[in-house]
Design a protein around this motif. Structure first.
Motif, PDB file in Angstrom:
ATOM      1  N   ALA A 178      -4.749  13.633   5.634  1.00 58.11           N
ATOM      2  CA  ALA A 178      -4.952  13.449   7.074  1.00 58.11           C
ATOM      3  C   ALA A 178      -5.557  12.095   7.407  1.00 58.11           C
ATOM      4  CB  ALA A 178      -5.839  14.563   7.622  1.00 58.11           C
ATOM      5  N   SER A 179      -6.225  11.481   6.438  1.00 58.63           N
ATOM      6  CA  SER A 179      -6.889  10.194   6.699  1.00 58.63           C
ATOM      7  C   SER A 179      -5.923   9.020   6.710  1.00 58.63           C
ATOM      8  CB  SER A 179      -7.960   9.941   5.629  1.00 58.63           C
ATOM      9  OG  SER A 179      -7.349   9.632   4.367  1.00 58.63           O
ATOM     10  N   VAL A 180      -4.691   9.245   6.268  1.00 55.75           N
ATOM     11  CA  VAL A 180      -3.719   8.159   6.149  1.00 55.75           C
ATOM     12  C   VAL A 180      -3.150   7.808   7.518  1.00 55.75           C
ATOM     13  CG1 VAL A 180      -1.505   7.471   5.155  1.00 55.75           C
ATOM     14  CG2 VAL A 180      -3.130   8.785   3.788  1.00 55.75           C
ATOM     15  N   GLY A 181      -3.122   6.528   7.833  1.00 52.56           N
ATOM     16  CA  GLY A 181      -2.596   6.062   9.107  1.00 52.56           C
ATOM     17  C   GLY A 181      -1.175   5.558   8.989  1.00 52.56           C
ATOM     18  N   ALA A 182      -0.542   5.362  10.140  1.00 51.02           N
ATOM     19  CA  ALA A 182       0.851   4.919  10.171  1.00 51.02           C
ATOM     20  C   ALA A 182       1.040   3.578   9.466  1.00 51.02           C
ATOM     21  CB  ALA A 182       1.330   4.826  11.610  1.00 51.02           C
ATOM     22  N   ASP A 183       0.085   2.680   9.597  1.00 49.41           N
ATOM     23  CA  ASP A 183       0.218   1.347   9.011  1.00 49.41           C
ATOM     24  C   ASP A 183      -0.273   1.265   7.572  1.00 49.41           C
ATOM     25  OD1 ASP A 183       1.299   0.343  11.371  1.00 49.41           O
ATOM     26  OD2 ASP A 183      -0.669  -0.135  12.195  1.00 49.41           O
ATOM     27  N   ASP A 184      -0.748   2.382   7.031  1.00 46.21           N
ATOM     28  CA  ASP A 184      -1.193   2.386   5.638  1.00 46.21           C
ATOM     29  C   ASP A 184       0.006   2.283   4.700  1.00 46.21           C
ATOM     30  OD1 ASP A 184      -3.852   2.508   6.209  1.00 46.21           O
ATOM     31  OD2 ASP A 184      -4.047   4.675   5.937  1.00 46.21           O
ATOM     32  N   LEU A 185      -0.217   1.623   3.578  1.00 48.44           N
ATOM     33  CA  LEU A 185       0.827   1.442   2.581  1.00 48.44           C
ATOM     34  C   LEU A 185       1.225   2.786   1.968  1.00 48.44           C
ATOM     35  CD1 LEU A 185       2.448  -0.760   1.026  1.00 48.44           C
ATOM     36  CD2 LEU A 185       0.603  -0.747  -0.661  1.00 48.44           C
ATOM     37  N   ALA A 186       2.527   3.041   1.884  1.00 45.42           N
ATOM     38  CA  ALA A 186       3.028   4.273   1.267  1.00 45.42           C
ATOM     39  C   ALA A 186       3.675   3.999  -0.084  1.00 45.42           C
ATOM     40  CB  ALA A 186       4.040   4.957   2.189  1.00 45.42           C
ATOM     41  N   GLY A 200       7.451  -7.313  -4.880  1.00 48.97           N
ATOM     42  CA  GLY A 200       7.043  -5.979  -4.452  1.00 48.97           C
ATOM     43  C   GLY A 200       7.201  -5.804  -2.947  1.00 48.97           C
ATOM     44  N   VAL A 201       8.104  -4.920  -2.558  1.00 51.43           N
ATOM     45  CA  VAL A 201       8.341  -4.657  -1.142  1.00 51.43           C
ATOM     46  C   VAL A 201       7.347  -3.598  -0.661  1.00 51.43           C
ATOM     47  CG1 VAL A 201       9.999  -3.777   0.553  1.00 51.43           C
ATOM     48  CG2 VAL A 201      10.782  -5.238  -1.343  1.00 51.43           C
ATOM     49  N   GLU A 202       6.536  -3.961   0.336  1.00 54.53           N
ATOM     50  CA  GLU A 202       5.539  -3.038   0.867  1.00 54.53           C
ATOM     51  C   GLU A 202       6.130  -2.237   2.034  1.00 54.53           C
ATOM     52  OE1 GLU A 202       1.357  -5.385  -0.108  1.00 54.53           O
ATOM     53  OE2 GLU A 202       2.099  -5.305   1.963  1.00 54.53           O
ATOM     54  N   LEU A 203       6.231  -0.926   1.830  1.00 56.79           N
ATOM     55  CA  LEU A 203       6.724  -0.031   2.875  1.00 56.79           C
ATOM     56  C   LEU A 203       5.589   0.880   3.313  1.00 56.79           C
ATOM     57  CD1 LEU A 203      10.222   0.913   1.401  1.00 56.79           C
ATOM     58  CD2 LEU A 203       9.686  -0.858   3.094  1.00 56.79           C
ATOM     59  N   THR A 204       5.351   0.932   4.596  1.00 62.58           N
ATOM     60  CA  THR A 204       4.254   1.728   5.144  1.00 62.58           C
ATOM     61  C   THR A 204       4.709   3.140   5.489  1.00 62.58           C
ATOM     62  OG1 THR A 204       4.746   1.119   7.428  1.00 62.58           O
ATOM     63  CG2 THR A 204       3.296  -0.368   6.178  1.00 62.58           C
ATOM     64  N   ASN A 205       3.754   3.981   5.826  1.00 58.78           N
ATOM     65  CA  ASN A 205       4.088   5.321   6.290  1.00 58.78           C
ATOM     66  C   ASN A 205       4.941   5.254   7.555  1.00 58.78           C
ATOM     67  OD1 ASN A 205       2.472   7.815   4.904  1.00 58.78           O
ATOM     68  ND2 ASN A 205       1.399   5.890   4.608  1.00 58.78           N
ATOM     69  N   ALA A 206       4.657   4.277   8.426  1.00 60.80           N
ATOM     70  CA  ALA A 206       5.453   4.120   9.638  1.00 60.80           C
ATOM     71  C   ALA A 206       6.905   3.768   9.310  1.00 60.80           C
ATOM     72  CB  ALA A 206       4.849   3.044  10.538  1.00 60.80           C
ATOM     73  N   ASN A 207       7.128   2.934   8.299  1.00 55.48           N
ATOM     74  CA  ASN A 207       8.492   2.607   7.877  1.00 55.48           C
ATOM     75  C   ASN A 207       9.262   3.874   7.505  1.00 55.48           C
ATOM     76  OD1 ASN A 207       7.326  -0.374   6.209  1.00 55.48           O
ATOM     77  ND2 ASN A 207       8.474  -0.278   8.129  1.00 55.48           N
ATOM     78  N   TRP A 208       8.651   4.687   6.646  1.00 59.35           N
ATOM     79  CA  TRP A 208       9.322   5.904   6.173  1.00 59.35           C
ATOM     80  C   TRP A 208       9.500   6.921   7.295  1.00 59.35           C
ATOM     81  CZ3 TRP A 208      12.076   5.853   2.033  1.00 59.35           C
ATOM     82  CH2 TRP A 208      11.712   5.051   0.941  1.00 59.35           C
ATOM     83  N   ARG A 209       8.485   7.056   8.153  1.00 60.03           N
ATOM     84  CA  ARG A 209       8.586   8.017   9.243  1.00 60.03           C
ATOM     85  C   ARG A 209       9.703   7.623  10.205  1.00 60.03           C
ATOM     86  NH1 ARG A 209       8.537  11.975   9.007  1.00 60.03           N
ATOM     87  NH2 ARG A 209       7.895  12.579  11.083  1.00 60.03           N
ATOM     88  N   TYR A 210       9.845   6.332  10.474  1.00 60.12           N
ATOM     89  CA  TYR A 210      10.957   5.880  11.324  1.00 60.12           C
ATOM     90  C   TYR A 210      12.293   6.260  10.691  1.00 60.12           C
ATOM     91  CZ  TYR A 210      14.881   3.015  12.566  1.00 60.12           C
ATOM     92  OH  TYR A 210      16.161   2.628  12.873  1.00 60.12           O
ATOM     93  N   LEU A 211      12.454   5.924   9.409  1.00 61.32           N
ATOM     94  CA  LEU A 211      13.726   6.165   8.739  1.00 61.32           C
ATOM     95  C   LEU A 211      14.136   7.628   8.814  1.00 61.32           C
ATOM     96  CD1 LEU A 211      16.046   5.268   6.775  1.00 61.32           C
ATOM     97  CD2 LEU A 211      14.561   6.121   4.970  1.00 61.32           C
ATOM     98  N   VAL A 212      13.241   8.529   8.422  1.00 68.15           N
ATOM     99  CA  VAL A 212      13.635   9.938   8.342  1.00 68.15           C
ATOM    100  C   VAL A 212      13.896  10.528   9.726  1.00 68.15           C
ATOM    101  CG1 VAL A 212      12.484  10.279   6.126  1.00 68.15           C
ATOM    102  CG2 VAL A 212      11.222  10.754   8.236  1.00 68.15           C
ATOM    103  N   GLU A 213      13.147  10.094  10.731  1.00 70.00           N
ATOM    104  CA  GLU A 213      13.407  10.602  12.071  1.00 70.00           C
ATOM    105  C   GLU A 213      14.723  10.048  12.623  1.00 70.00           C
ATOM    106  OE1 GLU A 213      10.229  10.478  14.834  1.00 70.00           O
ATOM    107  OE2 GLU A 213       8.882  11.664  13.581  1.00 70.00           O
ATOM    108  N   ALA A 214      15.047   8.797  12.279  1.00 66.00           N
ATOM    109  CA  ALA A 214      16.320   8.218  12.710  1.00 66.00           C
ATOM    110  C   ALA A 214      17.489   8.963  12.076  1.00 66.00           C
ATOM    111  CB  ALA A 214      16.373   6.735  12.340  1.00 66.00           C
ATOM    112  N   VAL A 215      17.384   9.285  10.789  1.00 67.09           N
ATOM    113  CA  VAL A 215      18.444  10.028  10.101  1.00 67.09           C
ATOM    114  C   VAL A 215      18.558  11.445  10.665  1.00 67.09           C
ATOM    115  CG1 VAL A 215      19.167  11.013   7.896  1.00 67.09           C
ATOM    116  CG2 VAL A 215      18.308   8.665   7.981  1.00 67.09           C
ATOM    117  N   ALA A 216      17.429  12.099  10.858  1.00 65.73           N
ATOM    118  CA  ALA A 216      17.440  13.466  11.378  1.00 65.73           C
ATOM    119  C   ALA A 216      18.046  13.536  12.766  1.00 65.73           C
ATOM    120  CB  ALA A 216      16.022  14.030  11.386  1.00 65.73           C
TER     121      ALA A 216
END
Length: 591
Positions: A178-186, A200-216
């Motif tokens: 729960a402490s992890v924020g959208a801009d935190d590194l995933a 090293g490509v840095e992808l954040t939680n926001a990056n992944w959340r965007y992707l999966v919601e866009a696909v869904a």
């Protein structure tokens, strides 16, 4: 079609995973090879429980928010659980291919500052030592398999540590997640490095959340789907498929035994699978080879069926109608040929996604004719894997589809594809100058690929910008287009590498495909390649045509540094290793 929400329902991948587990509970989440040769199933509840125990173990070992934890292993259920544990602990996963050499492993783990590593076996553990100590900042190494190393922590030991942590602090994992924020590194995923050191490509939680919601939001994948996942999870493609599963809630059969893909398809009968073109090329080549070997009326019927199927498919793609007579012939072709091919692949495949490299149009047409359309997509690690993809009801062969909602695209003056949107990476790890070279002040990411967009928004990839070869006569050649066409024309070709940079003409290096050349004499293989070269040359501009080719004495390998772990060819290394063979083609042509 549903719309993409403007704000994710949860800000972290871990929080969304826990929400999905609660939603689907006792339904199957994963199926994996069991110790008895059968299959073992894990429900979403089981998955959540096991991942939280492992995450608690990491917390007990001192892993904290933002720490990097590496996974060096092949595709298996333990990889999934380790990755989830890292995510739930608030840390960031760094992926390492199991076939990465020790030198590159040391560089990656030192560069990202990994404090812990999940290592598959003794071979992976050996890469983590230098002078008897763990390399870099590593404090803990956890092994999947039993390893005779007292400094390493066994899988069961981490489970025991995690259970004790949860006994004394039952809320620790949920609080960490729960402490992890959208801009935190995933995630940090290192690029394959066809030139120079991997970045090293840095992808954040926001990056992944965007992707999966866009696909869904595309309503293509459903909870009732069953996925076969064999791709390397160290690659962004495989990692993406896991992230999408945690969003939508479908089940996955996970089995990294690549040599058994076709048998596994028949055994588990999935409804969806993603793969690189190489796998589809292998399936195509094997089926073609078997049909040709049969000879006689069977071979004739096979060829007739695909003529009918490809013609019908092209008419539909062009918006032309298919006559009653053609539809009747297509039904016969389906009953005699196509149905058997689909049955061999399980008989239930609805969604086949192809990405990570160029797919030859003849291969795409062949599968579409058989009732197995390949939905080609496009993306890069730096853009969280996928930015464009064909949809089942909007499928245009020869393109990589339309952009996902929220992703912007434009074509630069030199033809380079530029992307902007929530999927673009935070940057390259500890490389601000390299980041600035590819992401401008307005947020546009320069992909390095060349392409064009039609009036309907479908993107067509021309070539990799850095792979474009310029002959000594000043003409540009797109090697990957020619290489893909050659592999489609000749099942006996495993890897094709066009040589043209600074040369008077284009030549070719070929490694034979073991599955289709077994038992063939060398002159027969050479004759097959000669026919394919002539066929492909007929459709090329004069300056693009292949004038000479050579069969390689061995296959290209990761160990020799000629291909990346994700099977991309390192052209400069190949040119260096086979310099004498290449030179012989140009000397022979001059004499």
């Amino acid at each position: 079609m549903t719309t993409l929400s403007t704000a994710p329902t949860t800000v972290s991948v871990g929080a969304r995973f826990l929400a999905t587990c609660a939603r689907f509970g006792t339904t199957e989440a994963f199926r994996h090879p069991g110790t008895d040769g059968g299959w073992t199933s894990l429900s979403w509840n089981d998955l959540s429980s096991r991942a939280q125990v492992l995450a608690a173990g990491l917390l007990a070992l001192g892993v904290g928010r933002g720490d990097r934890v590496a996974i060096a292993a092949s595709t298996r259920i333990e990889w999934v659980l380790a990755d989830l544990a890292v995510t739930l602990a608030g840390a960031a996963t760094t992926t390492v291919y199991p076939n990465t050499n020790a030198e590159d492993v040391a560089y990656i783990l030192g560069d990202c500052g990994a404090v812990a590593v999940f290592a598959e076996d003794a071979d992976q553990v050996a890469k983590l030592r230098a002078d008897g100590h763990w390399i870099g900042a590593i404090r803990s190494v956890v092994t999947f398999d039993h390893v005779e190393d007292q400094s390493a922590i066994g899988w069961d030991d981490l489970v025991a540590i995690g259970r004790e942590r949860l006994r004394t602090d039952p809320s620790s994992v949920r609080e960490a997640a729960a402490s992890v924020g959208a801009d935190d590194l995933a995630t940090i995923i290192y690029t394959s490095g066809t030139t120079g050191r991997p970045k090293g490509v840095e992808l954040t939680n926001a990056n992944w959340r965007y992707l999966v919601e866009a696909v869904a939001s595309q309503d293509v994948l459903r909870p009732e789907h069953l996925q076969l996942l064999w791709l390397p999870l160290s690659h962004v493609f495989g990692k993406m498929l896991l992230a999408i599963q945690y969003e939508i809630g479908f089940s996955t059969v996970i089995d990294g035994r690549v040599d058994r893909i076709v048998d596994t398809l028949a055994a588990v009968r999935p409804t969806m699978m993603a793969a690189a073109p190489r796998i589809f090329e292998k399936i195509h080549g094997k089926v073609q080879s078997v049909a040709t070997t049969q000879g006689g009326i069977r071979a004739w019927v096979f060829r007739w069926a695909f003529r009918i199927g490809i013609d019908a498919m092209r008419r539909l793609q062009d918006g032309r109608g298919v006559s009653i007579g053609r539809r009747a012939a297509l039904a016969v072709a389906d009953r005699l040929v196509f149905r058997a091919i689909r049955s061999r692949l399980g008989g239930r495949l609805e969604v086949l996604v192809c990405g990570s490299a160029a797919l030859a149009t003849p291969i795409a047409e062949w599968f579409a004719a058989a009732g197995l359309p390949l939905l080609e997509g496009y993306g890069l690690t730096e853009a969280t894997c996928v930015s464009f993809v064909n949809r089942p009801n909007r499928h245009r062969i020869g393109t990589v589809g339309q952009a996902l909602p929220g992703t912007e695209v434009r074509i630069a003056d030199d033809g380079e594809i530029l992307l902007r949107g929530p999927g673009v990476m935070r940057g390259y790890h500890q490389l601000p100058e390299a980041t600035a070279e590819v992401i401008d002040s307005d947020g546009w990411f320069a992909t390095g690929d060349v392409g064009e967009i039609d009036a309907d928004g479908y993107l067509r990839i021309t070539d990799r910008k850095k792979d474009l070869a310029k002959t000594s006569g000043g003409k540009y050649i797109a090697p990957t287009v020619i290489e893909s066409a050659l592999k489609a024309a000749c099942p006996q070709i495993g890897t094709a590498v066009v040589i043209a940079e600074g040369r008077k003409f284009a030549s070719l290096l070929v490694s034979p495909e073991p599955d289709t050349t077994a038992g063939m004499p060398p002159d027969a293989v050479e004759a097959a390649v000669t026919r394919a070269v002539a066929e492909v040359n007929a459709g090329l501009n004069r300056w693009e045509t292949i004038k000479q080719f050579r069969l390689l004495p061995r296959d290209l390998s990761v160990e020799a540094g000629e291909i990346t772990p994700s099977l991309k060819v390192k052209r400069a290394v190949v040119a260096e290793h086979f310099a004498d063979l290449i030179q012989s083609m140009y000397q022979e042509h001059q004499s």
